[in-house]
Write an enzyme that holds these catalytic residues in place. Structure first.
Site, PDB file in Angstrom:
ATOM      1  N   HIS A  84       0.808  -1.225   0.000  1.00  0.00           N
ATOM      2  CA  HIS A  84       0.000   0.000   0.000  1.00  0.00           C
ATOM      3  C   HIS A  84       0.838   1.270   0.000  1.00  0.00           C
ATOM      4  O   HIS A  84       0.319   2.360  -0.246  1.00  0.00           O
ATOM      5  CB  HIS A  84      -0.909   0.009   1.230  1.00  0.00           C
ATOM      6  CG  HIS A  84      -1.671  -1.260   1.405  1.00  0.00           C
ATOM      7  ND1 HIS A  84      -1.258  -2.265   2.251  1.00  0.00           N
ATOM      8  CD2 HIS A  84      -2.814  -1.707   0.828  1.00  0.00           C
ATOM      9  CE1 HIS A  84      -2.105  -3.273   2.184  1.00  0.00           C
ATOM     10  NE2 HIS A  84      -3.058  -2.959   1.335  1.00  0.00           N
ATOM     11  N   CYS A 106       3.351  -1.235  -4.337  1.00  0.00           N
ATOM     12  CA  CYS A 106       2.945  -1.490  -5.722  1.00  0.00           C
ATOM     13  C   CYS A 106       3.472  -0.368  -6.617  1.00  0.00           C
ATOM     14  O   CYS A 106       3.336   0.817  -6.287  1.00  0.00           O
ATOM     15  CB  CYS A 106       1.420  -1.558  -5.810  1.00  0.00           C
ATOM     16  SG  CYS A 106       0.807  -1.679  -7.502  1.00  0.00           S
ATOM     17  N   GLU A 136      -2.984   3.441   1.881  1.00  0.00           N
ATOM     18  CA  GLU A 136      -2.518   4.096   0.660  1.00  0.00           C
ATOM     19  C   GLU A 136      -2.663   5.614   0.748  1.00  0.00           C
ATOM     20  O   GLU A 136      -1.806   6.362   0.262  1.00  0.00           O
ATOM     21  CB  GLU A 136      -3.290   3.557  -0.554  1.00  0.00           C
ATOM     22  CG  GLU A 136      -2.714   4.027  -1.873  1.00  0.00           C
ATOM     23  CD  GLU A 136      -3.470   3.486  -3.072  1.00  0.00           C
ATOM     24  OE1 GLU A 136      -3.555   4.209  -4.086  1.00  0.00           O
ATOM     25  OE2 GLU A 136      -3.982   2.347  -2.996  1.00  0.00           O
ATOM     26  N   SER A 233     -10.236  -4.478   2.619  1.00  0.00           N
ATOM     27  CA  SER A 233      -9.724  -4.386   1.248  1.00  0.00           C
ATOM     28  C   SER A 233     -10.614  -3.446   0.448  1.00  0.00           C
ATOM     29  O   SER A 233     -11.760  -3.766   0.133  1.00  0.00           O
ATOM     30  CB  SER A 233      -9.708  -5.774   0.597  1.00  0.00           C
ATOM     31  OG  SER A 233      -9.533  -5.681  -0.797  1.00  0.00           O
ATOM     32  N   ASN A 235     -10.516  -2.470  -2.697  1.00  0.00           N
ATOM     33  CA  ASN A 235     -10.956  -2.915  -4.027  1.00  0.00           C
ATOM     34  C   ASN A 235     -12.031  -3.994  -3.929  1.00  0.00           C
ATOM     35  O   ASN A 235     -12.920  -4.061  -4.774  1.00  0.00           O
ATOM     36  CB  ASN A 235      -9.756  -3.367  -4.856  1.00  0.00           C
ATOM     37  CG  ASN A 235      -9.246  -4.738  -4.499  1.00  0.00           C
ATOM     38  OD1 ASN A 235      -9.753  -5.750  -4.988  1.00  0.00           O
ATOM     39  ND2 ASN A 235      -8.247  -4.803  -3.626  1.00  0.00           N
ATOM     40  N   SER A 277      -6.485  -8.915  -3.792  1.00  0.00           N
ATOM     41  CA  SER A 277      -5.581  -9.505  -2.799  1.00  0.00           C
ATOM     42  C   SER A 277      -6.059 -10.872  -2.323  1.00  0.00           C
ATOM     43  O   SER A 277      -5.554 -11.401  -1.332  1.00  0.00           O
ATOM     44  CB  SER A 277      -5.429  -8.557  -1.597  1.00  0.00           C
ATOM     45  OG  SER A 277      -6.682  -8.121  -1.116  1.00  0.00           O
TER      46      SER A 277
END
Length: 318
Positions: A84, A106, A136, A233, A235, A277
């Protein structure tokens, strides 16, 4: 076939493709595993390497120790930063303690960090679209001096935002947001501040966009959508929302064992996907669990092909 098996009701499963691990998650997990081979156990990881308990527990069993802050890492121990991303202060603190560290951020998140630095270096105030408290967001805010960046989460937040210098603005976004919701926020910002600058290509990552597009196809063909992923998470949560916005109920499951069969509500067709993930083994686990009660058939809907790979740190592969 036994009499009991012959009485199983039919259930059609439509699997999204792509689903599950993205290139950034693959890279982050590989980094931990390679670090364990290079340094031996234990290897410390600041924050969950990715937001998935199954993955974290698997790495723990191999010798990874997860901590929330750097001060929990002993002297002389190797440490890995999560996918993150982290504020600049974290590697600086590691260097001050002479800790050997590997950054598993990432590359698409790192790209946002560099964009933030560039905008800040030209004294532009950054409007960052993201979710408060997400690692993030914390990491990106930590790339620029305090006061150079403001957070908006919704179109309503964007409408309420008041810029001190309307002609000296830029926007960036978290990589794991809803594509549609983020577009709404950006449109509001552009309407209010026509001179606002933004990235040449969107910050929402390819995997997030692809998985949301795939779940929209599932939602149109299914009575119910099941998303494998964690509640922390981003996403994965967005996949649930994408289905529900199209009127198809969706369930987020960490593991198959969390499924209450009463939730299926006589569904004849179920769409299945997984957050970026979540490993494929958890998808197969769910299908096997459903097959214990139903005569399942599988179909896969391919909405995009993914062949992206990110390079591993030279320190681990040389």
């Amino acid at each position: 076939m036994t009499e009991q098996e012959s009485k199983k009701p039919p259930l059609k499963l439509i699997l999204a493709a792509p689903r599950g691990f993205c290139a950034g998650v693959d890279r982050a997990i590989n980094i931990v595993e390679l670090a364990l081979k290079k340094y031996g156990a234990p290897v410390y990881v600041r924050h969950e390497i990715v937001h998935n308990k199954f993955v974290v527990d698997s790495l723990k069993s191999k010798g990874a120790i997860f901590v929330e802050e750097l001060d929990k890492v002993p002297d002389n121990a190797p440490v890995i930063f999560s996918a993150h991303g982290v504020p600049k202060s974290v590697p600086a603190a590691a260097e001050a303690r002479q800790l050997e560290y590997v950054d598993a951020t990432c590359p698409l998140v790192s790209k946002v960090h560099r964009q933030a630095e560039r905008y800040s270096s030209t004294d532009k105030h950054i409007v960052f679209i993201g979710h408060a408290g997400h690692p993030e967001v914390i990491g990106t805010f930590g790339q620029v001096p305090q006061g150079h960046i403001s957070l908006v989460e919704t179109a309503e937040d964007a409408q309420a935002f008041v810029a001190k210098d309307p002609d000296n603005l830029a926007y960036l976004t978290q990589t794991t947001l809803s594509v549609d919701d983020t577009a709404d926020v950006i449109n509001v910002l552009k309407q209010k501040y026509p001179n606002i600058e933004g990235p040449k290509s969107e910050d929402i990552c390819y995997a997030t966009s692809n998985r949301q597009a795939a779940v929209k196809i599932l939602a149109k063909q299914s009575d119910l959508v099941i998303v494998i992923g964690a509640r922390n998470s981003s996403n994965s949560m967005r996949l649930v929302e994408s289905s529900e916005k199209l009127g198809t109920p969706a369930i987020l499951l960490a593991r198959a064992e969390d499924l209450d069969f009463n939730w299926l509500h006589q569904a004849k067709t179920i769409g299945i996907t997984a957050g970026a993930s979540a490993p494929e083994i958890l998808v197969r686990e769910l299908i096997d669990h459903l097959a214990s009660r139903y005569e399942v058939s599988e179909e896969q809907v391919v909405s995009a092909e993914e062949d992206i790979e990110f390079k591993l740190p030279k320190s681990l592969v040389s």
